[in-house]
Scaffold this motif. Structure first.
Motif, mmCIF file in Angstrom:
data_model
loop_
_atom_site.group_PDB
_atom_site.id
_atom_site.type_symbol
_atom_site.label_atom_id
_atom_site.label_comp_id
_atom_site.label_asym_id
_atom_site.label_seq_id
_atom_site.Cartn_x
_atom_site.Cartn_y
_atom_site.Cartn_z
ATOM 1 N N VAL A 62 0.845 -1.189 0.000
ATOM 2 C CA VAL A 62 0.000 0.000 0.000
ATOM 3 C C VAL A 62 0.881 1.240 0.000
ATOM 4 O O VAL A 62 2.001 1.197 0.531
ATOM 5 C CB VAL A 62 -0.957 -0.018 1.212
ATOM 6 C CG1 VAL A 62 -0.187 0.059 2.510
ATOM 7 C CG2 VAL A 62 -1.999 1.073 1.115
ATOM 8 N N GLN A 63 0.394 2.304 -0.583
ATOM 9 C CA GLN A 63 1.138 3.562 -0.561
ATOM 10 C C GLN A 63 0.976 4.249 0.787
ATOM 11 O O GLN A 63 -0.026 4.048 1.487
ATOM 12 C CB GLN A 63 0.648 4.480 -1.672
ATOM 13 C CG GLN A 63 1.059 4.034 -3.061
ATOM 14 C CD GLN A 63 0.733 5.081 -4.116
ATOM 15 O OE1 GLN A 63 -0.229 5.834 -3.956
ATOM 16 N NE2 GLN A 63 1.517 5.117 -5.177
ATOM 17 N N ALA A 64 1.944 5.061 1.130
ATOM 18 C CA ALA A 64 1.859 5.847 2.355
ATOM 19 C C ALA A 64 0.565 6.652 2.360
ATOM 20 O O ALA A 64 0.167 7.224 1.334
ATOM 21 C CB ALA A 64 3.057 6.770 2.471
ATOM 22 N N GLY A 65 -0.098 6.657 3.514
ATOM 23 C CA GLY A 65 -1.379 7.329 3.648
ATOM 24 C C GLY A 65 -2.567 6.417 3.423
ATOM 25 O O GLY A 65 -3.708 6.803 3.716
ATOM 26 N N GLY A 66 -2.315 5.229 2.922
ATOM 27 C CA GLY A 66 -3.389 4.277 2.654
ATOM 28 C C GLY A 66 -3.790 3.482 3.877
ATOM 29 O O GLY A 66 -3.303 3.719 4.987
ATOM 30 N N SER A 67 -4.693 2.531 3.640
ATOM 31 C CA SER A 67 -5.239 1.718 4.728
ATOM 32 C C SER A 67 -5.192 0.243 4.378
ATOM 33 O O SER A 67 -5.241 -0.131 3.195
ATOM 34 C CB SER A 67 -6.699 2.112 4.999
ATOM 35 O OG SER A 67 -6.807 3.448 5.413
ATOM 36 N N LEU A 68 -5.095 -0.572 5.402
ATOM 37 C CA LEU A 68 -5.225 -2.022 5.292
ATOM 38 C C LEU A 68 -5.935 -2.523 6.537
ATOM 39 O O LEU A 68 -5.841 -1.904 7.608
ATOM 40 C CB LEU A 68 -3.859 -2.708 5.199
ATOM 41 C CG LEU A 68 -3.089 -2.663 3.882
ATOM 42 C CD1 LEU A 68 -1.707 -3.286 4.071
ATOM 43 C CD2 LEU A 68 -3.857 -3.382 2.778
ATOM 44 N N LYS A 69 -6.623 -3.658 6.383
ATOM 45 C CA LYS A 69 -7.251 -4.296 7.540
ATOM 46 C C LYS A 69 -6.756 -5.726 7.623
ATOM 47 O O LYS A 69 -6.956 -6.518 6.697
ATOM 48 C CB LYS A 69 -8.773 -4.266 7.437
ATOM 49 C CG LYS A 69 -9.463 -4.794 8.688
ATOM 50 C CD LYS A 69 -10.969 -4.612 8.611
ATOM 51 C CE LYS A 69 -11.644 -5.056 9.899
ATOM 52 N NZ LYS A 69 -13.119 -4.817 9.869
ATOM 53 N N LEU A 70 -6.119 -6.051 8.722
ATOM 54 C CA LEU A 70 -5.644 -7.404 8.963
ATOM 55 C C LEU A 70 -6.681 -8.183 9.763
ATOM 56 O O LEU A 70 -7.369 -7.610 10.615
ATOM 57 C CB LEU A 70 -4.328 -7.383 9.734
ATOM 58 C CG LEU A 70 -3.198 -6.549 9.148
ATOM 59 C CD1 LEU A 70 -1.942 -6.705 10.012
ATOM 60 C CD2 LEU A 70 -2.912 -6.929 7.713
ATOM 61 N N SER A 71 -6.758 -9.474 9.471
ATOM 62 C CA SER A 71 -7.649 -10.357 10.198
ATOM 63 C C SER A 71 -6.865 -11.556 10.701
ATOM 64 O O SER A 71 -5.907 -12.000 10.060
ATOM 65 C CB SER A 71 -8.779 -10.851 9.292
ATOM 66 O OG SER A 71 -9.550 -9.786 8.799
ATOM 67 N N CYS A 72 -7.289 -12.069 11.829
ATOM 68 C CA CYS A 72 -6.689 -13.272 12.389
ATOM 69 C C CYS A 72 -7.801 -14.108 12.994
ATOM 70 O O CYS A 72 -8.563 -13.623 13.831
ATOM 71 C CB CYS A 72 -5.669 -12.911 13.459
ATOM 72 S SG CYS A 72 -5.046 -14.326 14.404
ATOM 73 N N THR A 73 -7.878 -15.354 12.566
ATOM 74 C CA THR A 73 -8.879 -16.269 13.094
ATOM 75 C C THR A 73 -8.193 -17.372 13.882
ATOM 76 O O THR A 73 -7.261 -18.014 13.385
ATOM 77 C CB THR A 73 -9.720 -16.860 11.964
ATOM 78 O OG1 THR A 73 -10.383 -15.805 11.270
ATOM 79 C CG2 THR A 73 -10.757 -17.825 12.517
ATOM 80 N N ALA A 74 -8.674 -17.561 15.085
ATOM 81 C CA ALA A 74 -8.123 -18.598 15.958
ATOM 82 C C ALA A 74 -9.036 -19.814 15.956
ATOM 83 O O ALA A 74 -10.260 -19.682 15.937
ATOM 84 C CB ALA A 74 -7.977 -18.058 17.377
#
Length: 114
Positions: A12-24
């Motif tokens: 992603v470029q600086a200033g952008g967004s990401l959403k991480l997910s983790c499933t247990a």
């Protein structure tokens, strides 16, 4: 046995967004907390954000106001919403679950370009 699977990393470029997910999955009853750690190239793995079983959250100073950790309704999923990303946020993000000991996922790479 506890298994953690992360997803959502990417470039992603600086200033952008990401959403991480983790499933247990597995034996996760009585878990104490879940967290996201980050390991930048040639650096140690450090805590980024954590959330306890009663949804109390904690963040490192450098991500406060930009990152949000949360849990899904089923309580076996943890998310990390990352906004206003900076190049220094680059690294492998690991999901952590603490019950009787620490359990780790395999990590997901986040790369923030300037």
């Amino acid at each position: 046995q506890v298994r953690l699977v992360e997803s959502g990393g990417g470039l992603v470029q600086a200033g952008g967004s990401l959403k991480l997910s983790c499933t247990a999955s597995g034996f996760i009853s009585n878990l104490k907390s879940m967290a996201w750690y980050r390991q930048a190239p040639e650096k140690q793995r450090d805590l980024v954000a954590s959330i306890t079983s009663d949804d109390s959250t904690n963040y490192i100073d450098s991500v406060k106001g930009r990152f949000t950790i949360s849990r899904g309704n089923a309580k076996n999923t943890v998310y990390l919403q990352m906004n206003s990303l900076k190049p220094e946020d680059t690294g492998v993000y690991y999901c952590n679950l603490f019950r009787d000991k620490d359990y780790w996922g395999k990590g997901t790479l986040v790369t923030v370009s300037s």
